[in-house]
Motif scaffolding. Structure first.
Motif, PDB file in Angstrom:
ATOM      1  N   LYS A 267      67.399  43.478  74.964  1.00  0.00           N
ATOM      2  CA  LYS A 267      68.831  43.133  74.811  1.00  0.00           C
ATOM      3  C   LYS A 267      69.510  44.110  73.850  1.00  0.00           C
ATOM      4  O   LYS A 267      70.517  43.776  73.209  1.00  0.00           O
ATOM      5  CB  LYS A 267      68.975  41.698  74.273  1.00  0.00           C
ATOM      6  CG  LYS A 267      68.527  40.626  75.237  1.00  0.00           C
ATOM      7  CD  LYS A 267      69.673  40.213  76.138  1.00  0.00           C
ATOM      8  CE  LYS A 267      69.216  39.155  77.137  1.00  0.00           C
ATOM      9  NZ  LYS A 267      70.038  39.115  78.322  1.00  0.00           N
ATOM     10  N   ARG A 269      71.340  46.734  74.148  1.00  0.00           N
ATOM     11  CA  ARG A 269      72.742  47.113  74.323  1.00  0.00           C
ATOM     12  C   ARG A 269      73.687  45.953  74.002  1.00  0.00           C
ATOM     13  O   ARG A 269      74.735  46.146  73.380  1.00  0.00           O
ATOM     14  CB  ARG A 269      72.963  47.680  75.720  1.00  0.00           C
ATOM     15  CG  ARG A 269      72.419  49.119  75.773  1.00  0.00           C
ATOM     16  CD  ARG A 269      72.307  49.654  77.148  1.00  0.00           C
ATOM     17  NE  ARG A 269      71.440  48.804  77.959  1.00  0.00           N
ATOM     18  CZ  ARG A 269      71.166  49.034  79.233  1.00  0.00           C
ATOM     19  NH1 ARG A 269      71.696  50.068  79.838  1.00  0.00           N
ATOM     20  NH2 ARG A 269      70.368  48.250  79.906  1.00  0.00           N
ATOM     21  N   GLU A 270      73.273  44.749  74.354  1.00  0.00           N
ATOM     22  CA  GLU A 270      74.098  43.579  74.000  1.00  0.00           C
ATOM     23  C   GLU A 270      74.178  43.439  72.471  1.00  0.00           C
ATOM     24  O   GLU A 270      75.239  43.158  71.912  1.00  0.00           O
ATOM     25  CB  GLU A 270      73.491  42.294  74.577  1.00  0.00           C
ATOM     26  CG  GLU A 270      73.669  42.126  76.076  1.00  0.00           C
ATOM     27  CD  GLU A 270      72.520  42.713  76.891  1.00  0.00           C
ATOM     28  OE1 GLU A 270      71.838  43.642  76.401  1.00  0.00           O
ATOM     29  OE2 GLU A 270      72.310  42.246  78.026  1.00  0.00           O
ATOM     30  N   ILE A 273      76.667  45.856  71.087  1.00  0.00           N
ATOM     31  CA  ILE A 273      78.067  45.432  71.281  1.00  0.00           C
ATOM     32  C   ILE A 273      78.402  44.363  70.242  1.00  0.00           C
ATOM     33  O   ILE A 273      79.485  44.380  69.639  1.00  0.00           O
ATOM     34  CB  ILE A 273      78.283  44.876  72.719  1.00  0.00           C
ATOM     35  CG1 ILE A 273      77.926  45.931  73.786  1.00  0.00           C
ATOM     36  CG2 ILE A 273      79.710  44.346  72.890  1.00  0.00           C
ATOM     37  CD1 ILE A 273      78.759  47.176  73.827  1.00  0.00           C
ATOM     38  N   ARG A 274      77.456  43.485  69.967  1.00  0.00           N
ATOM     39  CA  ARG A 274      77.703  42.432  68.959  1.00  0.00           C
ATOM     40  C   ARG A 274      77.752  42.986  67.545  1.00  0.00           C
ATOM     41  O   ARG A 274      78.135  42.291  66.614  1.00  0.00           O
ATOM     42  CB  ARG A 274      76.618  41.362  69.048  1.00  0.00           C
ATOM     43  CG  ARG A 274      76.755  40.540  70.307  1.00  0.00           C
ATOM     44  CD  ARG A 274      75.963  39.261  70.191  1.00  0.00           C
ATOM     45  NE  ARG A 274      76.430  38.274  71.123  1.00  0.00           N
ATOM     46  CZ  ARG A 274      75.648  37.656  72.018  1.00  0.00           C
ATOM     47  NH1 ARG A 274      74.362  37.938  72.070  1.00  0.00           N
ATOM     48  NH2 ARG A 274      76.161  36.758  72.824  1.00  0.00           N
ATOM     49  N   ARG A 316      75.921  42.025  82.384  1.00  0.00           N
ATOM     50  CA  ARG A 316      75.434  41.810  81.017  1.00  0.00           C
ATOM     51  C   ARG A 316      76.595  41.743  80.024  1.00  0.00           C
ATOM     52  O   ARG A 316      76.588  40.948  79.078  1.00  0.00           O
ATOM     53  CB  ARG A 316      74.524  42.968  80.592  1.00  0.00           C
ATOM     54  CG  ARG A 316      73.113  42.883  81.128  1.00  0.00           C
ATOM     55  CD  ARG A 316      72.480  44.250  80.965  1.00  0.00           C
ATOM     56  NE  ARG A 316      71.081  44.238  81.340  1.00  0.00           N
ATOM     57  CZ  ARG A 316      70.066  44.162  80.464  1.00  0.00           C
ATOM     58  NH1 ARG A 316      70.288  44.124  79.184  1.00  0.00           N
ATOM     59  NH2 ARG A 316      68.825  44.159  80.890  1.00  0.00           N
ATOM     60  N   MET A 317      77.588  42.630  80.209  1.00  0.00           N
ATOM     61  CA  MET A 317      78.717  42.655  79.282  1.00  0.00           C
ATOM     62  C   MET A 317      79.586  41.404  79.448  1.00  0.00           C
ATOM     63  O   MET A 317      80.032  40.800  78.482  1.00  0.00           O
ATOM     64  CB  MET A 317      79.557  43.933  79.493  1.00  0.00           C
ATOM     65  CG  MET A 317      78.820  45.215  79.136  1.00  0.00           C
ATOM     66  SD  MET A 317      78.278  45.238  77.407  1.00  0.00           S
ATOM     67  CE  MET A 317      76.519  45.324  77.540  1.00  0.00           C
ATOM     68  N   ILE A 320      78.387  38.378  77.654  1.00  0.00           N
ATOM     69  CA  ILE A 320      78.633  38.247  76.201  1.00  0.00           C
ATOM     70  C   ILE A 320      80.137  38.319  75.894  1.00  0.00           C
ATOM     71  O   ILE A 320      80.551  38.651  74.777  1.00  0.00           O
ATOM     72  CB  ILE A 320      77.830  39.286  75.369  1.00  0.00           C
ATOM     73  CG1 ILE A 320      78.122  40.724  75.818  1.00  0.00           C
ATOM     74  CG2 ILE A 320      76.337  38.997  75.431  1.00  0.00           C
ATOM     75  CD1 ILE A 320      77.579  41.781  74.861  1.00  0.00           C
TER      76      ILE A 320
END
Ligand code: SAM
Length: 332
Positions: A267, A269-270, A273-274, A316-317, A320
């Motif tokens: 995870k 890349r998620e 972003i967070r 995926r984006m 989230i």
């Protein structure tokens, strides 16, 4: 943000989850203020793994024995065509320093992409070239250039590169690119051998002063056959904290959730972003060359069609709470 060394060290080393949560929350707040809940997609096209350089960390360094390839102009344009249909509006042409891609050939490729896809931005990431070369490529239509500085500490640079490579020249390239009107990206690997809190502080100070439009950072991952093949990989957690610090330092920066993070953590890349990132770079390279662009071990490569990886990253984006617009995603 002008951060004291002691505050910087505390942010990187603290085990207090409240401090870390607040760091990520502040980074996301600033990103959302500038760019909204948008993640911009760039289509990465790895045009060549030939390289004249011998960077000690890199799997495609000239003295590593690996199967070499380069894409033809037609293959590159095909990748762009596929990408354009999938909603990509930025193409990133990346490669080793390959003398086959002369100014004449490269300018022809850039011009052809811009003529066929006038609504798209072209980003180049082809390593160090002369000022004249950068000028010709800009004239041909290139919009952006990514050239990680790798480390802002001269001695550290000397331990990551052979003596024929020059810290000053790399830094000069970044200044030339800026003066020529490119949107410029610099960056570094997190956890590269010999890196310290002090060298990282120099990286952040350099970024604060140079004010690049883009910053690419990802964990160092050892590559087989290189002098650093047995070194430890960089930490995902440290990379996330540095992403947040960079976002807070430069709220307008375009900050990719890199494939190296995705390689280190399912995870990754998620999580990026967070922590304040707002760019993803799915691979548009032909499937049969992706595995050959092996700059580090186990590089994230789904082997899936470009369409599948674009759909996967979009899903995926969305999951989230982020949007993935069909947009060039220029610097605000
Ligand atoms: N030749 C161009 C240049 O020098 O900018 C672009 C290609 S180079 C392979 C792109 C980036 O990959 C480098 O700037 C470096 O930071 C990163 N890289 C190389 N080896 C790596 C490794 N073992 N782990 C993580 N990143 C790596």
């Amino acid at each position: 943000m002008n951060m004291l060394s002691s505050d910087f060290e505390r942010l990187l080393t603290t085990s207090d989850p409240t401090i870390v949560d607040n760091l990520f929350a502040e980074a996301c707040r600033l990103r959302d203020e500038v760019y909204g809940r948008n993640v911009f997609m760039r289509g990465l096209i790895e045009i060549s793994n030939h390289c004249k350089n011998d960077c000690l960390y890199c799997g495609i360094r000239r003295s590593n024995s690996c199967h070499r390839y380069r894409l033809t102009k037609e293959q590159i344009l095909d990748c762009c065509r596929t990408g354009h249909e999938l909603g990509f509006r930025t193409f990133v042409l990346q490669g080793g320093e390959d003398a086959w891609f002369t100014d004449e050939r490269m300018c022809d490729i850039v011009r052809s992409i811009k003529a066929a896809f006038p609504d798209c931005a072209v980003t180049l990431s082809l390593g160090e070239r002369g000022r004249e070369s950068f000028a010709l490529l800009k004239e041909a239509g290139a919009d952006r250039y990514l050239l990680r500085h790798e480390t802002a500490d001269r001695d550290h640079y000397g331990r990551l590169h052979p003596s024929e490579m020059s810290f000053d020249h790399r830094m000069q390239c970044l200044q030339d690119l800026r003066k020529l009107g490119y949107q410029v990206g610099c960056g570094f690997m997190v956890g590269s051998p010999f890196q310290t809190i002090e060298t990282l502080k120099k990286d952040i100070d350099f970024i604060a002063e140079f004010r690049p439009e883009m910053v690419g950072i990802g964990p160092f991952i050892p590559a087989d056959g290189t002098p650093f093949e047995h070194e430890k990989a960089g930490s995902v957690e440290l990379t996330l904290r540095l992403l947040a610090i960079i976002r807070i330092t430069l709220p307008h920066v375009l900050l990719p959730a890199t494939s190296a993070l995705g390689t280190m953590h399912p995870k990754g890349r998620e999580l990026a972003i967070r922590a304040g990132a707002n760019v993803v770079m799915p691979n548009l390279s032909p499937q049969d060359t992706r595995a050959l662009y092996s700059i580090y071990n186990n590089k994230l490569s789904t082997g899936s069609e470009a369409a599948e990886s674009a759909a996967d990253i979009r899903a995926r984006m969305k999951a989230i709470g982020m949007d993935v617009p069909v947009d060039r995603g220029d610097h605000a």
